[in-house]
Each structure stands twice: as structure tokens, then as C-alpha cells.
Design a protein around this motif. Structure first.
Motif: not given
Length: 296
Positions: A199-200, A202-203, A206-207
Motif C-alpha cells: 500500500r505504501i 502503490k500510494d 499514484a502520487a
């Protein structure tokens, strides 16, 4: 009832069967064979004059008498171990301690820690298992591991944890891949959703300005590093695992990539753990201090 014929290894065997659930697991934990475990149980049952286990399908379950003996014996056994440990220098401790670690934790903190344990506890055998965090938690909770090191927070009601610092995550690529980034959209390599770091990563992707790049997943950081070294894209790697390639210039930071938060590391032990040796090693592990700038 032949209580005078009951040896400490009888009770130790019973308690490990109760903790691990099977004769085979207890045999592995006590470094013996399943027939030897079965023989010890038969001897104990004979001395006590009562059955301690009953067969339920393919498994063995404790009888009411067996459950009562486990409940009453466990605190006595723990106290006895504590007395023995208190009467001797811990450097003379013996036994087998099983340590689990995630791949990143193993690269970041395990080598030095295990090497020092070997020097300080020369009569203790260590069994190290590298596994996914979810598997580590299950092994620890079930008694198949004694301690576990993992990236990310470990949340489980049966476990006690201690933070041991953090490690940087870096966006890296080969110099050749960086040179062609303006003209191409290279794939980005990330750990899979089986990792607490997914999750770290992927976020962060995305940013970033690289959000439109293809996303490839892999469950092995070493393999991802090898792929990126061959020019196969961009990777997000923990600094300790890419330190050598950075120093040699074979991997370089990706220009313009966003900063990522450091990854917290924890060591975990069962909340109900009472073995003095395991607790002493956990206490030592909890004093580790990983630093995000260098991961050592």
C-alpha cells in the motif's frame, strides 16, 4: 500412580504438544522423532494411570485430564526454567530458538543480530526462516517460531511487539534506464499485496509523475533488484538491500521521484511467552536501533 518415575522431559513434551497441536510439530521443536514423542506420552500416561490424549480423526486432542495437567504444569515448568536460568550465566543456555523474518527485515537487521547471538550464546542453535509477514505472524502465534522480525506494524492479539527503528525506501533504476526516461515510460516494480509495504508503494506511485507507467509486481526484492539492474524498469527498494549497487553506481536515484516515508520495523514474540531464553533474546532484539539513513 508412579509420580517418582515422571521426568521433566515428560512434562516438556506434553506442553509442546499442547502448544503446537501435533506430535510431529513437538518432535521437530524438541529435535527428536515422532515415535520418541509418542513413547514419552505413553510413559507419562502409564505413570499417571490416565489417558492424556484421544484420537479425533487424524489428530490427537487433550482429554479433560490432559487439559488440567497442562494448565497446572505450565506455570510450574516456566518457573523451573526461570530458576535454572537464574542459577547460571545465560551464555551457558542451550536449546533451539526459531527466528522468523521478512526478506527486508532479514537484510536490514538480521545478519549482525544473529552473528552476535552466536558469539554470546554458543550452545544455542538458531533456526532462521525467511517468509512473508502474514506467514510469520501465523507461525509465531501457533508456536512454530519463537521470535519474528518484520517490516510494518504487526497487529495480533496473541503477540507482543517492540519497534526497532526504520529504513528508507528509495526509487532506483539503472543509469541507462534513467537516461531514456524522458522518451519512454519504463515499468515500475513493486512488492505484491501480500507485503505490508504494498500500500505504501502503490500510494507513492499514484502520487508521482510516473503514475501512468506500467506497474509490475513481484514478491521478492532480490529478484526485482536484478531485473532493474538489467534495465528492466524502476524499482522501489529498501536502502540496505541496494546499498552495494548504489555505491558501485549500478543503481541511481530516479530524478524527480517523490520522497517515501521510512518503513518501521518491529520484533514480535508471543504475548504469553514464558521461556526465559526466548524472552532474553526478545529483550536484546527490542534494543536494536535501525536508522532510516543507513539501515544499520
Amino acid at each position: 500412580m508412579s509420580i517418582n518415575r515422571i521426568a521433566f522431559y515428560h512434562l516438556e513434551t506434553l506442553l509442546w504438544i499442547a502448544r503446537l497441536g501435533t506430535f510431529a510439530a513437538a518432535a521437530a521443536r524438541l529435535n527428536t522423532t515422532q515415535p520418541a514423542i509418542s513413547a514419552r506420552v505413553r510413559e507419562l500416561e502409564s505413570h499417571l494411570g490416565t489417558a492424556l490424549f484421544r484420537r479425533e480423526g487424524r489428530t490427537m486432542a487433550l482429554t479433560p485430564a490432559g487439559r488440567e495437567l497442562v494448565r497446572e504444569s505450565e506455570p510450574l515448568w516456566t518457573r523451573f526454567q526461570g530458576v535454572l536460568m537464574g542459577c547460571s550465566d545465560i551464555s551457558g543456555a542451550t536449546g533451539i530458538v526459531r527466528i522468523g523474518a521478512g526478506e527486508i527485515a532479514a537484510a536490514s537487521c538480521l545478519p549482525g543480530f544473529v552473528a552476535q547471538l552466536g558469539r554470546d550464546l554458543p550452545h544455542v542453535s538458531l533456526e532462521v526462516d525467511i517468509a512473508l509477514t502474514a506467514d510469520l505472524i501465523q507461525q509465531l502465534a501457533s508456536g512454530h517460531a519463537d521470535l519474528a522480525f518484520a517490516a510494518g506494524r504487526i497487529a495480533h492479539p496473541m503477540l507482543r511487539t517492540a519497534p526497532i527503528g526504520n529504513v528508507d525506501l528509495l526509487w532506483l533504476a539503472s543509469p541507462a534506464a534513467v537516461a531514456t526516461m524522458a522518451a519512454t515510460r519504463p515499468p515500475i516494480w513493486s512488492l505484491t499485496n501480500l507485503s505490508p509495504l504494498y500500500r505504501i508503494m502503490k500510494d507513492a506511485i499514484a502520487a508521482s509523475d510516473l503514475a501512468d507507467c506500467p506497474l509490475n509486481l513481484c514478491n521478492n526484492v532480490r529478484t526485482m533488484i536484478d531485473i532493474v539492474l538489467e534495465g528492466g524498469g524502476i524499482g522501489i527498494f529498501p536502502r540496505p538491500m541496494a546499498r552495494q549497487q548504489l555505491a558501485e553506481g549500478r543503481l541511481v536515484p530516479v530524478p524527480g521521484a517523490p520522497l517515501m516515508p521510512p518503513v518501521d520495523f518491529h520484533v514480535a514474540v508471543r504475548a504469553a511467552e514464558a521461556d526465559p531464553l526466548v524472552l532474553a533474546i526478545f529483550d536484546r532484539a527490542s534494543r536494536l536501533e535501525l536508522r532510516s539513513e543507513d539501515g544499520i
